[in-house]
Design a protein around this motif. Structure first.
Motif, PDB file in Angstrom:
ATOM      1  N   GLU A 117       0.880  -0.959   0.101  1.00  0.00           N
ATOM      2  CA  GLU A 117      -0.190  -0.038  -0.345  1.00  0.00           C
ATOM      3  C   GLU A 117       0.870   1.088   0.300  1.00  0.00           C
ATOM      4  O   GLU A 117       2.446   1.481   0.008  1.00  0.00           O
ATOM      5  N   LYS A 167       1.442   5.191   0.833  1.00  0.00           N
ATOM      6  CA  LYS A 167       1.099   6.857   1.317  1.00  0.00           C
ATOM      7  C   LYS A 167       1.696   7.501   1.337  1.00  0.00           C
ATOM      8  O   LYS A 167       2.901   7.238   1.261  1.00  0.00           O
ATOM      9  N   LYS A 181       3.971  -3.200   3.570  1.00  0.00           N
ATOM     10  CA  LYS A 181       3.087  -4.173   3.314  1.00  0.00           C
ATOM     11  C   LYS A 181       2.451  -4.163   4.097  1.00  0.00           C
ATOM     12  O   LYS A 181       1.779  -3.467   5.582  1.00  0.00           O
ATOM     13  N   ILE A 182       0.590  -4.856   3.933  1.00  0.00           N
ATOM     14  CA  ILE A 182      -0.053  -4.664   3.967  1.00  0.00           C
ATOM     15  C   ILE A 182      -0.652  -6.284   4.788  1.00  0.00           C
ATOM     16  O   ILE A 182      -0.250  -7.402   4.094  1.00  0.00           O
ATOM     17  N   ASN A 183      -1.557  -5.992   5.804  1.00  0.00           N
ATOM     18  CA  ASN A 183      -2.188  -7.519   5.859  1.00  0.00           C
ATOM     19  C   ASN A 183      -2.707  -8.321   5.314  1.00  0.00           C
ATOM     20  O   ASN A 183      -3.345  -7.589   3.782  1.00  0.00           O
ATOM     21  N   ARG A 241      -7.136  -6.264   4.870  1.00  0.00           N
ATOM     22  CA  ARG A 241      -7.199  -5.420   4.217  1.00  0.00           C
ATOM     23  C   ARG A 241      -6.731  -5.519   2.596  1.00  0.00           C
ATOM     24  O   ARG A 241      -6.783  -4.308   1.659  1.00  0.00           O
ATOM     25  N   SER A 242      -5.602  -6.126   2.232  1.00  0.00           N
ATOM     26  CA  SER A 242      -5.774  -7.107   1.023  1.00  0.00           C
ATOM     27  C   SER A 242      -6.496  -7.451   0.129  1.00  0.00           C
ATOM     28  O   SER A 242      -7.036  -6.957  -0.845  1.00  0.00           O
TER      29      SER A 242
END
Length: 156
Positions: A74, A76, A90-92, A95-96
């Motif tokens: 992600e 930001k 990295k996203i979990n 969330r993905s």
């Protein structure tokens, strides 16, 4: 003593037809103005149509479609020293999945077909074959994160 109100996490009930948490989340994202039955009709119609066209199991089909669209990173924005940087991180999994479902639905609404059912079916089939707008959106985010890999040490 804290007076802040504690919010309870909303428990999402599995969907009626297939008993799947994933399908119920998809239906909730499709839903507009609280009309869940209409969202369920749209979702079940499109799933049945895709299963007939591709001759595959519905749950495995949706899993494959979502895995094609799920982003790994992600991005930001963060202002550091007067400059704005796009910082990838990295996203979990949860969330993905949320991003994948929302992108599929948003890009289905942008399509030039009659009725949301047909748009949704077209978008799901295109994502299964890796040539939809949601796949392009995922690839663009991946490209931006590769370009700004040097800024990943900044904290958000």
């Amino acid at each position: 003593m804290s007076r802040k109100k504690r919010y309870l996490k909303i428990i999402i009930i599995n969907d009626v037809k297939y008993g799947s948490y994933l399908f119920s989340k998809f239906i909730n994202y499709i839903m507009k103005n609280g009309k869940k039955q209409i969202a369920q009709k749209i979702f079940y119609y499109s799933i049945n149509l895709i299963c007939i066209k591709l001759k595959k199991n519905s749950f495995l089909l949706i899993k494959k479609i979502l895995s094609n669209v799920q982003p790994i990173f992600e991005i930001k924005k963060r202002k550091i020293g007067g400059m704005n940087y796009n910082i990838p991180f990295k996203i979990n999994l949860k969330r993905s999945l949320m991003f994948a479902m929302k992108w599929i639905i948003l890009n289905a609404r942008k399509r030039n077909e009659n009725g949301f059912k047909n748009k949704f079916v077209g978008e799901l089939i295109d994502t299964y074959y890796n040539n939809s707008l949601s796949i392009k959106q995922k690839d663009s985010i991946l490209k931006i994160s590769e370009q700004n890999k040097a800024y990943s040490n900044f904290k958000i």
